[in-house]
Structure formats: structure tokens, C-alpha cells
Scaffold this motif. Structure first.
Motif, PDB file in Angstrom:
ATOM      1  N   LYS A 133     -24.865  -7.940 -12.915  1.00  0.00           N
ATOM      2  CA  LYS A 133     -25.404  -9.273 -12.622  1.00  0.00           C
ATOM      3  C   LYS A 133     -24.752 -10.339 -13.488  1.00  0.00           C
ATOM      4  O   LYS A 133     -24.453 -11.439 -13.023  1.00  0.00           O
ATOM      5  N   ARG A 134     -24.545 -10.033 -14.761  1.00  0.00           N
ATOM      6  CA  ARG A 134     -23.911 -11.011 -15.641  1.00  0.00           C
ATOM      7  C   ARG A 134     -22.522 -11.359 -15.126  1.00  0.00           C
ATOM      8  O   ARG A 134     -22.132 -12.525 -15.122  1.00  0.00           O
ATOM      9  N   ASP A 135     -21.789 -10.373 -14.692  1.00  0.00           N
ATOM     10  CA  ASP A 135     -20.447 -10.607 -14.165  1.00  0.00           C
ATOM     11  C   ASP A 135     -20.492 -11.512 -12.933  1.00  0.00           C
ATOM     12  O   ASP A 135     -19.605 -12.336 -12.722  1.00  0.00           O
ATOM     13  N   LEU A 136     -21.544 -11.360 -12.125  1.00  0.00           N
ATOM     14  CA  LEU A 136     -21.697 -12.216 -10.945  1.00  0.00           C
ATOM     15  C   LEU A 136     -21.874 -13.680 -11.329  1.00  0.00           C
ATOM     16  O   LEU A 136     -21.403 -14.575 -10.617  1.00  0.00           O
ATOM     17  N   TYR A 163     -20.293 -12.306 -24.058  1.00  0.00           N
ATOM     18  CA  TYR A 163     -19.734 -11.838 -22.782  1.00  0.00           C
ATOM     19  C   TYR A 163     -18.284 -11.432 -23.013  1.00  0.00           C
ATOM     20  O   TYR A 163     -17.402 -12.274 -23.125  1.00  0.00           O
ATOM     21  N   SER A 164     -18.043 -10.132 -23.119  1.00  0.00           N
ATOM     22  CA  SER A 164     -16.691  -9.651 -23.408  1.00  0.00           C
ATOM     23  C   SER A 164     -16.235  -8.563 -22.455  1.00  0.00           C
ATOM     24  O   SER A 164     -15.062  -8.194 -22.463  1.00  0.00           O
ATOM     25  N   GLU A 165     -17.139  -8.039 -21.636  1.00  0.00           N
ATOM     26  CA  GLU A 165     -16.786  -6.989 -20.696  1.00  0.00           C
ATOM     27  C   GLU A 165     -17.172  -7.428 -19.288  1.00  0.00           C
ATOM     28  O   GLU A 165     -18.128  -8.157 -19.094  1.00  0.00           O
ATOM     29  N   GLY A 166     -16.436  -6.936 -18.320  1.00  0.00           N
ATOM     30  CA  GLY A 166     -16.699  -7.309 -16.932  1.00  0.00           C
ATOM     31  C   GLY A 166     -15.419  -7.778 -16.270  1.00  0.00           C
ATOM     32  O   GLY A 166     -14.444  -8.120 -16.942  1.00  0.00           O
ATOM     33  N   LEU A 169     -18.501 -14.945 -11.827  1.00  0.00           N
ATOM     34  CA  LEU A 169     -17.822 -15.067 -10.531  1.00  0.00           C
ATOM     35  C   LEU A 169     -18.215 -16.386  -9.863  1.00  0.00           C
ATOM     36  O   LEU A 169     -17.377 -17.076  -9.275  1.00  0.00           O
ATOM     37  N   ILE A 170     -19.471 -16.767  -9.974  1.00  0.00           N
ATOM     38  CA  ILE A 170     -19.951 -18.024  -9.395  1.00  0.00           C
ATOM     39  C   ILE A 170     -19.237 -19.216 -10.025  1.00  0.00           C
ATOM     40  O   ILE A 170     -18.798 -20.141  -9.338  1.00  0.00           O
ATOM     41  N   PHE A 171     -19.081 -19.194 -11.350  1.00  0.00           N
ATOM     42  CA  PHE A 171     -18.674 -20.398 -12.073  1.00  0.00           C
ATOM     43  C   PHE A 171     -17.196 -20.485 -12.437  1.00  0.00           C
ATOM     44  O   PHE A 171     -16.676 -21.594 -12.594  1.00  0.00           O
ATOM     45  N   ASN A 172     -16.525 -19.367 -12.640  1.00  0.00           N
ATOM     46  CA  ASN A 172     -15.193 -19.410 -13.256  1.00  0.00           C
ATOM     47  C   ASN A 172     -14.203 -20.315 -12.536  1.00  0.00           C
ATOM     48  O   ASN A 172     -13.497 -21.114 -13.164  1.00  0.00           O
ATOM     49  N   GLU A 173     -14.118 -20.189 -11.227  1.00  0.00           N
ATOM     50  CA  GLU A 173     -13.119 -20.945 -10.483  1.00  0.00           C
ATOM     51  C   GLU A 173     -13.322 -22.451 -10.652  1.00  0.00           C
ATOM     52  O   GLU A 173     -12.372 -23.198 -10.934  1.00  0.00           O
ATOM     53  N   GLU A 174     -14.555 -22.900 -10.499  1.00  0.00           N
ATOM     54  CA  GLU A 174     -14.831 -24.331 -10.613  1.00  0.00           C
ATOM     55  C   GLU A 174     -14.721 -24.821 -12.056  1.00  0.00           C
ATOM     56  O   GLU A 174     -14.213 -25.922 -12.308  1.00  0.00           O
ATOM     57  N   ASP A 228     -12.871 -13.504   1.872  1.00  0.00           N
ATOM     58  CA  ASP A 228     -14.113 -13.837   2.572  1.00  0.00           C
ATOM     59  C   ASP A 228     -15.292 -13.087   1.956  1.00  0.00           C
ATOM     60  O   ASP A 228     -16.363 -13.679   1.719  1.00  0.00           O
ATOM     61  N   LYS A 229     -15.116 -11.803   1.655  1.00  0.00           N
ATOM     62  CA  LYS A 229     -16.189 -11.031   1.021  1.00  0.00           C
ATOM     63  C   LYS A 229     -16.516 -11.592  -0.363  1.00  0.00           C
ATOM     64  O   LYS A 229     -17.681 -11.692  -0.743  1.00  0.00           O
ATOM     65  N   ARG A 230     -15.468 -11.956  -1.104  1.00  0.00           N
ATOM     66  CA  ARG A 230     -15.676 -12.513  -2.433  1.00  0.00           C
ATOM     67  C   ARG A 230     -16.514 -13.780  -2.367  1.00  0.00           C
ATOM     68  O   ARG A 230     -17.451 -13.968  -3.155  1.00  0.00           O
ATOM     69  N   GLU A 231     -16.207 -14.656  -1.409  1.00  0.00           N
ATOM     70  CA  GLU A 231     -16.941 -15.911  -1.291  1.00  0.00           C
ATOM     71  C   GLU A 231     -18.356 -15.684  -0.793  1.00  0.00           C
ATOM     72  O   GLU A 231     -19.288 -16.386  -1.209  1.00  0.00           O
ATOM     73  N   ARG A 232     -18.544 -14.713   0.084  1.00  0.00           N
ATOM     74  CA  ARG A 232     -19.902 -14.391   0.541  1.00  0.00           C
ATOM     75  C   ARG A 232     -20.748 -13.842  -0.603  1.00  0.00           C
ATOM     76  O   ARG A 232     -21.926 -14.197  -0.749  1.00  0.00           O
ATOM     77  N   ILE A 233     -20.154 -12.988  -1.421  1.00  0.00           N
ATOM     78  CA  ILE A 233     -20.877 -12.445  -2.571  1.00  0.00           C
ATOM     79  C   ILE A 233     -21.183 -13.560  -3.566  1.00  0.00           C
ATOM     80  O   ILE A 233     -22.295 -13.652  -4.112  1.00  0.00           O
ATOM     81  N   ARG A 234     -20.218 -14.425  -3.797  1.00  0.00           N
ATOM     82  CA  ARG A 234     -20.399 -15.545  -4.726  1.00  0.00           C
ATOM     83  C   ARG A 234     -21.543 -16.454  -4.263  1.00  0.00           C
ATOM     84  O   ARG A 234     -22.416 -16.833  -5.054  1.00  0.00           O
ATOM     85  N   ALA A 235     -21.533 -16.807  -2.992  1.00  0.00           N
ATOM     86  CA  ALA A 235     -22.576 -17.681  -2.453  1.00  0.00           C
ATOM     87  C   ALA A 235     -23.937 -16.991  -2.461  1.00  0.00           C
ATOM     88  O   ALA A 235     -24.964 -17.618  -2.766  1.00  0.00           O
ATOM     89  N   ALA A 236     -23.951 -15.696  -2.134  1.00  0.00           N
ATOM     90  CA  ALA A 236     -25.210 -14.957  -2.102  1.00  0.00           C
ATOM     91  C   ALA A 236     -25.798 -14.839  -3.506  1.00  0.00           C
ATOM     92  O   ALA A 236     -27.013 -14.981  -3.696  1.00  0.00           O
ATOM     93  N   ALA A 237     -24.964 -14.585  -4.495  1.00  0.00           N
ATOM     94  CA  ALA A 237     -25.449 -14.488  -5.870  1.00  0.00           C
ATOM     95  C   ALA A 237     -26.039 -15.819  -6.317  1.00  0.00           C
ATOM     96  O   ALA A 237     -27.114 -15.866  -6.936  1.00  0.00           O
ATOM     97  N   ALA A 238     -25.337 -16.914  -6.010  1.00  0.00           N
ATOM     98  CA  ALA A 238     -25.851 -18.235  -6.379  1.00  0.00           C
ATOM     99  C   ALA A 238     -27.204 -18.490  -5.730  1.00  0.00           C
ATOM    100  O   ALA A 238     -28.134 -19.003  -6.377  1.00  0.00           O
ATOM    101  N   GLU A 239     -27.337 -18.136  -4.470  1.00  0.00           N
ATOM    102  CA  GLU A 239     -28.598 -18.367  -3.761  1.00  0.00           C
ATOM    103  C   GLU A 239     -29.726 -17.507  -4.311  1.00  0.00           C
ATOM    104  O   GLU A 239     -30.849 -17.987  -4.546  1.00  0.00           O
TER     105      GLU A 239
END
Length: 212
Positions: free
Chosen positions: A66-69, A127-130, A72-77, A22-33
């Protein structure tokens, strides 16, 4: 711009694991917004943590910066999209058409969120670290390996030259796609059909060659 879709939570997870998801998805959505609303440069990790309702220290458990975020937003999809398109091709059809199916799906995906896609395509260079780098590179490698399989099939069918290994040709075709999608996403209002049409022309030029 809608927030990133929330992933379904697997049934039977322990409460602690559900809370982490739940925290992961909240962070993911918040970063996207925040990235969409404020821009990548202006959005801060503190803003994103506040939007997600978590502490800054908690945010760092899920992304290094921020780059890692962004990943996080995109990788799963992106991973799901890549696997899905690779699964429905390799039918023995024309290589160009198979590439258009695979790459066209990515154009359509990025067209739904161009502001975020611009950030992704900008930030993935070197992008190689994170925390999410390994996953992203694995997705990209699956895509290139999938293209290589289709190149090998075309070589076996006699429709593509056999003088170079399929892995090298696959990388060349991937490079054409990668540059094409960056050029296209820079437009003020990128339309997927325009990007796919130009990619088709570029790939055809690549396959046919420029010799008179």
C-alpha cells in the motif's frame, strides 16, 4: 475528490506497452480513489485491484504494498512539478522569493488533494524499499540540489554567509519546508496561501537568525 489525472500515452508504443501503461494508470487512479474514500488504513490491496479491474497478482507487478501505491500516485506529478519550478527560478532574484516559488507550488499541489497528501507525508518517513522508492528519492534529491544551486548563487552575490557549504544550507532549508508542510496539511481545511505565508515567516527567521 477527483481521481489522479491520467498520464498521456506516448505515441507509437507497442500494444503490449500500451496495455501495461493502461493497467498502471487504472491502478493509480483506483488507489487514489480507495485511499480517499475509505482511508489509508481501511483500503485493502484487494479492493484497489478490484476497483482497477485487475487481479491481485497483477497489482503486485506495479506496487509492492500500500505504501508503494501512495508513491505510484504521486511520483510522476511531483517529479514534473519539481522540475518545472526549478526551471523557472535561479534568476538571481532574492533567495527567499525563489524558495517561495518552489515550495509554494508544492503547497498548492497538495491543497488540491489534502487527504491523499496527508497519507503521502505520513508514509514517506523511512520509505526506502518498494518499486517506486528510488524514483521518489531521486525527485527529493533533485529538489535539494536545486535549492543548493540557489544558495550558492546567493553566497556568490554576498547575500548569504559562506561559512557553510551550500549543500548543508540547502538541507536545512529543505527541513524547514518539510516540517512546515506537515504541520500545515494537518489542518482540517489546509489553504495553500496560509501554508505559504507561514513558510515565508519560518524561512525568514531561519535566514535572519534569532540573535538579538
Amino acid at each position: 475528490m477527483p481521481a489522479a489525472p491520467r498520464a498521456a500515452k506516448p505515441a507509437g508504443l507497442a500494444l503490449r506497452e500500451r496495455n501495461k501503461l493502461d493497467k498502471r494508470e487504472r491502478i493509480r487512479a483506483a488507489a487514489a480513489e480507495c485511499f480517499t474514500r475509505d482511508g489509508y488504513a481501511s483500503a485493502t490491496l484487494r479492493d484497489i485491484a478490484q476497483q482497477a479491474g485487475v487481479g491481485l497478482g497483477t497489482l503486485f507487478n506495479y506496487a509492492a504494498d500500500k505504501r508503494d501505491l501512495v508513491f505510484l500516485i504521486f511520483n510522476e506529478e511531483l517529479g514534473a512539478l519539481t522540475d518545472e519550478t526549478l526551471a523557472v527560478t535561479l534568476t538571481g532574484a532574492d533567495l527567499l522569493e525563489e524558495l517561495i516559488v518552489i515550495c509554494g507550488a508544492h503547497f498548492r499541489f497538495f491543497a488540491t488533494r489534502p487527504a491523499l497528501a496527508r497519507i503521502l507525508l505520513q508514509e514517506l518517513t523511512f520509505y526506502s524499499e518498494g518499486k517506486h522508492a528510488v524514483e521518489f528519492h531521486a525527485i527529493r534529491q533533485r529538489l535539494i540540489e536545486g535549492i543548493a544551486l540557489r544558495v550558492a548563487a546567493a553566497q556568490a552575490a554576498g547575500t548569504l554567509v559562506k561559512s557553510e557549504p551550500p549543500e548543508l544550507i540547502a538541507r536545512l532549508l529543505f527541513f524547514v519546508y518539510s516540517a512546515s508542510v506537515r504541520w500545515w496539511i494537518a489542518a482540517p481545511e489546509p489553504r495553500a496561501e496560509d501554508g505559504v505565508a507561514e513558510l515565508r515567516r519560518l524561512l525568514r527567521l531561519q535566514m535572519n537568525g534569532l540573535a538579538a
